[in-house]
Design a protein around this motif. Structure first.
Motif, PDB file in Angstrom:
ATOM      1  N   SER A 166       2.695 121.311 -21.656  1.00  0.00           N
ATOM      2  CA  SER A 166       3.661 122.054 -20.858  1.00  0.00           C
ATOM      3  C   SER A 166       4.881 121.193 -20.563  1.00  0.00           C
ATOM      4  CB  SER A 166       3.039 122.494 -19.526  1.00  0.00           C
ATOM      5  OG  SER A 166       1.934 123.348 -19.713  1.00  0.00           O
ATOM      6  N   ARG A 183       8.684 121.684 -18.036  1.00  0.00           N
ATOM      7  CA  ARG A 183       9.536 122.543 -17.216  1.00  0.00           C
ATOM      8  C   ARG A 183      10.978 122.088 -17.368  1.00  0.00           C
ATOM      9  NH1 ARG A 183      10.114 124.152 -10.811  1.00  0.00           N
ATOM     10  NH2 ARG A 183      11.102 122.101 -10.625  1.00  0.00           N
ATOM     11  N   ALA A 241      14.588 134.078 -22.460  1.00  0.00           N
ATOM     12  CA  ALA A 241      14.312 134.738 -21.183  1.00  0.00           C
ATOM     13  C   ALA A 241      15.584 134.751 -20.360  1.00  0.00           C
ATOM     14  CB  ALA A 241      13.217 133.995 -20.416  1.00  0.00           C
ATOM     15  N   THR A 293      17.203 136.133 -16.277  1.00  0.00           N
ATOM     16  CA  THR A 293      16.924 136.646 -14.944  1.00  0.00           C
ATOM     17  C   THR A 293      18.239 136.983 -14.267  1.00  0.00           C
ATOM     18  OG1 THR A 293      15.958 136.107 -12.789  1.00  0.00           O
ATOM     19  CG2 THR A 293      16.770 134.256 -14.086  1.00  0.00           C
ATOM     20  N   THR A 296      13.829 140.223 -14.677  1.00  0.00           N
ATOM     21  CA  THR A 296      13.554 139.178 -15.669  1.00  0.00           C
ATOM     22  C   THR A 296      13.111 139.843 -16.966  1.00  0.00           C
ATOM     23  OG1 THR A 296      11.258 138.941 -14.935  1.00  0.00           O
ATOM     24  CG2 THR A 296      12.855 137.448 -13.951  1.00  0.00           C
ATOM     25  N   TYR A 318      11.813 138.782 -21.212  1.00  0.00           N
ATOM     26  CA  TYR A 318      11.352 137.726 -22.101  1.00  0.00           C
ATOM     27  C   TYR A 318      11.367 138.201 -23.547  1.00  0.00           C
ATOM     28  CZ  TYR A 318       9.539 135.505 -17.882  1.00  0.00           C
ATOM     29  OH  TYR A 318       9.419 134.927 -16.640  1.00  0.00           O
ATOM     30  N   LYS A 321       6.654 135.502 -24.457  1.00  0.00           N
ATOM     31  CA  LYS A 321       6.046 136.288 -23.375  1.00  0.00           C
ATOM     32  C   LYS A 321       4.609 135.832 -23.156  1.00  0.00           C
ATOM     33  CE  LYS A 321       7.647 140.395 -23.411  1.00  0.00           C
ATOM     34  NZ  LYS A 321       7.934 141.804 -23.752  1.00  0.00           N
ATOM     35  N   ARG A 329       3.738 132.904 -22.170  1.00  0.00           N
ATOM     36  CA  ARG A 329       3.665 131.446 -22.213  1.00  0.00           C
ATOM     37  C   ARG A 329       4.767 130.791 -21.384  1.00  0.00           C
ATOM     38  NH1 ARG A 329       4.481 128.666 -26.857  1.00  0.00           N
ATOM     39  NH2 ARG A 329       5.906 130.227 -27.723  1.00  0.00           N
ATOM     40  N   THR A 382       7.833 131.075 -18.358  1.00  0.00           N
ATOM     41  CA  THR A 382       8.202 131.780 -17.136  1.00  0.00           C
ATOM     42  C   THR A 382       9.559 131.280 -16.666  1.00  0.00           C
ATOM     43  OG1 THR A 382       5.879 131.982 -16.475  1.00  0.00           O
ATOM     44  CG2 THR A 382       7.547 132.341 -14.778  1.00  0.00           C
ATOM     45  N   SER A 426      12.469 131.286 -13.706  1.00  0.00           N
ATOM     46  CA  SER A 426      12.599 131.488 -12.266  1.00  0.00           C
ATOM     47  C   SER A 426      13.938 130.914 -11.816  1.00  0.00           C
ATOM     48  CB  SER A 426      11.452 130.822 -11.501  1.00  0.00           C
ATOM     49  OG  SER A 426      11.439 129.432 -11.724  1.00  0.00           O
ATOM     50  N   GLN A 458       9.537 127.363 -17.130  1.00  0.00           N
ATOM     51  CA  GLN A 458       8.222 126.740 -17.255  1.00  0.00           C
ATOM     52  C   GLN A 458       7.638 127.135 -18.605  1.00  0.00           C
ATOM     53  OE1 GLN A 458       6.477 124.621 -15.130  1.00  0.00           O
ATOM     54  NE2 GLN A 458       5.035 124.497 -16.833  1.00  0.00           N
ATOM     55  N   ASN A 478       4.476 126.774 -21.128  1.00  0.00           N
ATOM     56  CA  ASN A 478       3.066 126.406 -21.276  1.00  0.00           C
ATOM     57  C   ASN A 478       2.601 126.715 -22.689  1.00  0.00           C
ATOM     58  OD1 ASN A 478       3.003 125.758 -18.490  1.00  0.00           O
ATOM     59  ND2 ASN A 478       2.432 127.859 -17.965  1.00  0.00           N
TER      60      ASN A 478
END
Length: 120
Positions: free
Chosen positions: A17, A19, A49, A51, A57, A59, A64, A66, A68, A70, A81, A83
């Motif tokens: 992962s 970020r 992605a 927002t 939001t 993707y 999608k 995996r 995120t 924000s 993020q 993952n």
């Protein structure tokens, strides 16, 4: 004028992962869409992605479940993020801001990009 500065890229093993962070400075106004894109050599920049300031939001199918996205409006920050990273996620990742000013003009800004490399 708005400046976007990405950070958080690097080298990670498959399955790991990361970020990414994007710090925005300048007048973002209240109507904007923040997004993350990526690009590999010889390919078009791909939207991953985004927002909106209204809370929407979206993707890409490729990330999608995996990734995120924000945002922290108080800090003018947007995050991605990531993952379950795969070698095919290796790319330069870019932060984007599309800002609509009160007078109706739309402005489009890009960060300088941050490299993400996923090893197998």
């Amino acid at each position: 004028q708005v400046q976007l500065v990405e950070s958080g890229g690097g080298l990670v093993q498959a399955g790991g992962s990361l970020r990414l962070s994007c710090a925005a400075s300048g007048n973002m106004f209240s109507n904007n869409v923040m997004g993350w894109y990526r690009q590999t050599p010889g390919k078009q920049r791909e939207l991953l992605a985004d927002t909106s300031s209204g809370g929407r939001t979206d993707y890409a199918d490729s990330v999608k479940g995996r990734f995120t996205i924000s945002r922290d409006n108080a800090k003018n920050m947007v995050y991605l993020q990531m993952n379950s990273l795969k070698p095919e996620d290796t790319a330069v990742y870019y932060c984007n801001a599309v800002i609509t000013a009160p007078w109706g003009t739309t402005y489009n800004y890009w960060g300088q990009g941050t490299q993400v490399t996923v090893s197998s």
